[in-house]
Write an enzyme that holds these catalytic residues in place. Sequence first.
Site, PDB file in Angstrom:
ATOM      1  N   ASP A   1      -0.803  -7.293  86.965  1.00 40.06           N
ATOM      2  CA  ASP A   1       0.261  -6.951  87.500  1.00 40.06           C
ATOM      3  C   ASP A   1       0.094  -6.097  88.681  1.00 40.06           C
ATOM      4  O   ASP A   1      -1.122  -5.293  88.529  1.00 40.06           O
ATOM      5  CB  ASP A   1       1.178  -6.426  86.406  1.00 40.06           C
ATOM      6  CG  ASP A   1       2.608  -5.991  86.793  1.00 40.06           C
ATOM      7  OD1 ASP A   1       2.856  -5.563  87.896  1.00 40.06           O
ATOM      8  OD2 ASP A   1       3.436  -6.411  85.921  1.00 40.06           O
TER       9      ASP A   1
ATOM     10  N   ARG B   1      10.728 -18.445  86.976  1.00 41.05           N
ATOM     11  CA  ARG B   1      11.298 -18.867  88.076  1.00 41.05           C
ATOM     12  C   ARG B   1      10.502 -20.237  88.570  1.00 41.05           C
ATOM     13  O   ARG B   1       9.391 -20.080  89.031  1.00 41.05           O
ATOM     14  CB  ARG B   1      11.473 -17.981  89.336  1.00 41.05           C
ATOM     15  CG  ARG B   1      12.600 -16.983  89.012  1.00 41.05           C
ATOM     16  CD  ARG B   1      13.934 -17.364  88.986  1.00 41.05           C
ATOM     17  NE  ARG B   1      15.020 -16.458  88.511  1.00 41.05           N
ATOM     18  CZ  ARG B   1      15.422 -16.247  87.577  1.00 41.05           C
ATOM     19  NH1 ARG B   1      14.927 -16.929  86.169  1.00 41.05           N
ATOM     20  NH2 ARG B   1      16.529 -15.622  87.222  1.00 41.05           N
TER      21      ARG B   1
ATOM     22  N   ASP C   1      10.248 -24.065  81.827  1.00 47.68           N
ATOM     23  CA  ASP C   1      11.529 -23.705  81.318  1.00 47.68           C
ATOM     24  C   ASP C   1      12.359 -23.720  82.744  1.00 47.68           C
ATOM     25  O   ASP C   1      13.688 -23.565  82.653  1.00 47.68           O
ATOM     26  CB  ASP C   1      11.800 -22.362  80.379  1.00 47.68           C
ATOM     27  CG  ASP C   1      13.237 -22.464  80.218  1.00 47.68           C
ATOM     28  OD1 ASP C   1      13.624 -23.205  79.467  1.00 47.68           O
ATOM     29  OD2 ASP C   1      13.901 -21.556  80.153  1.00 47.68           O
TER      30      ASP C   1
ATOM     31  N   GLU D   1      15.977 -26.677  90.096  1.00 50.33           N
ATOM     32  CA  GLU D   1      16.548 -26.892  89.113  1.00 50.33           C
ATOM     33  C   GLU D   1      17.921 -27.143  89.129  1.00 50.33           C
ATOM     34  O   GLU D   1      18.753 -27.679  88.352  1.00 50.33           O
ATOM     35  CB  GLU D   1      15.955 -26.013  88.070  1.00 50.33           C
ATOM     36  CG  GLU D   1      16.468 -24.582  88.359  1.00 50.33           C
ATOM     37  CD  GLU D   1      16.148 -23.599  87.273  1.00 50.33           C
ATOM     38  OE1 GLU D   1      14.756 -23.602  86.652  1.00 50.33           O
ATOM     39  OE2 GLU D   1      16.906 -22.574  86.728  1.00 50.33           O
TER      40      GLU D   1
ATOM     41  N   HIS E   1      16.043 -24.309  81.494  1.00 52.95           N
ATOM     42  CA  HIS E   1      16.300 -23.091  81.543  1.00 52.95           C
ATOM     43  C   HIS E   1      17.048 -22.325  80.401  1.00 52.95           C
ATOM     44  O   HIS E   1      18.071 -21.628  80.663  1.00 52.95           O
ATOM     45  CB  HIS E   1      16.958 -22.684  82.877  1.00 52.95           C
ATOM     46  CG  HIS E   1      16.759 -21.365  83.341  1.00 52.95           C
ATOM     47  ND1 HIS E   1      16.723 -21.035  84.975  1.00 52.95           N
ATOM     48  CD2 HIS E   1      16.819 -19.995  82.906  1.00 52.95           C
ATOM     49  CE1 HIS E   1      16.433 -19.734  85.062  1.00 52.95           C
ATOM     50  NE2 HIS E   1      16.472 -19.123  83.904  1.00 52.95           N
TER      51      HIS E   1
END
Length: 331
Positions: free
Chosen positions: A175, A235, A259, A264, A296
């Site tokens: 991160d 995303r 997902d 999308e 999603h």
Amino acid sequence: MKILAYGVRDDEMPYLEEWQKQNPDVEVKAVPELITDETVEWAKGYDGVDVYQQLPYTDTVFEKLDSYGIHNVSLRNVGVDNMNPEAVKKYNMNITNVPVYSPAAIAEFSVAQLMNLLRRTKEYFHKFDRNDYRWAPQISHELNDQVVGVIGTGHIGQVAINIYKGFGAKVIAYDKFHNPELEKEGLYVDSLEELYKQATVITLHIPLFPETEHMLDKAAFDQMNDGVFIVNASRGPLIDESALIDALDSGKVAGAALDVLEDETKVFNKDLTGKNMDYPEFWNLTSRENVLVSPHTAFYTDVAVKNMVQYSLSANKDLIETGTSDKLVKF
Ligand code: NAD
């Protein structure tokens, strides 16, 4: 005090009604329609509106709300990318969102999908449908044996890390900003390159920014271990789908749980029964036995929907009563 809630789905109604009972001083009216240049007129006489939609909020919507003296707009979701910040400022809108509604919903789903990948459940279901009940050659993998590289250690990434630790997997993390607790545990690696080198599973929990778009591209896949598993419940555009397809073809990537997809909105949350749609990467990915695509749905739990509805209504009430809220979005 009166709030008009737009775009309310049937599954949101019980939580809206529950909130209404707990807040008898507020009158909430729910309509299934989205807020548009036309339906915005229904808000006349209300003190605030509560909304959730993927379609854009037009400048006219804000102009009309302003003309009715309404400046309190509460989103039941996070993203404000479908409204024009200039219009928000011009018409003095106070916008709130629900930045955190249930990190566990997304984290748990991403882990569950990884488990499905590792245990090859899609392949077994297909064999089962053909009355083939043999176990070979679908030998599976164990989660406790994996090195899980978590990219993004915010709300969702942290919950995912705790779950992975519970399974006994080795966790490493990357991160830009280090969480002090995870830092103490020594989970962070210094660079993405280091994470790619060590991880046998990579799971994405970072936002989409210009700098993170196509973070997983050909150059990134090339640095990863052969047979790596990829999970993306963040995303779609974080992954270059063509590069992923090549990496699946070559075996560099052993499986992927997605997902979210790059394009999308062409597909997800739509009933496309009997229709063809021009999205070759979608057909390529969904036809693979080692790729799990879900529409999603990671967020879609009772807890998350309840929080989205009730936090947004409380924020709208705060705006109406006090002119501000701890969920006010800065534009
Ligand atoms: P968060 O803001 O709490 O955490 C995001 C983390 O990413 C932060 O720790 C931040 O420092 C880090 N980060 C930002 N840019 C980075 C970069 N360039 N490199 C490395 N780290 C970076 O967000 P969250 O609540 O944990 O959500 C994460 C993402 O999950 C969201 O942005 C959203 O895209 C996605 N999401 C998906 C669903 C779903 O249903 N699939 C639902 C909600 C959220």
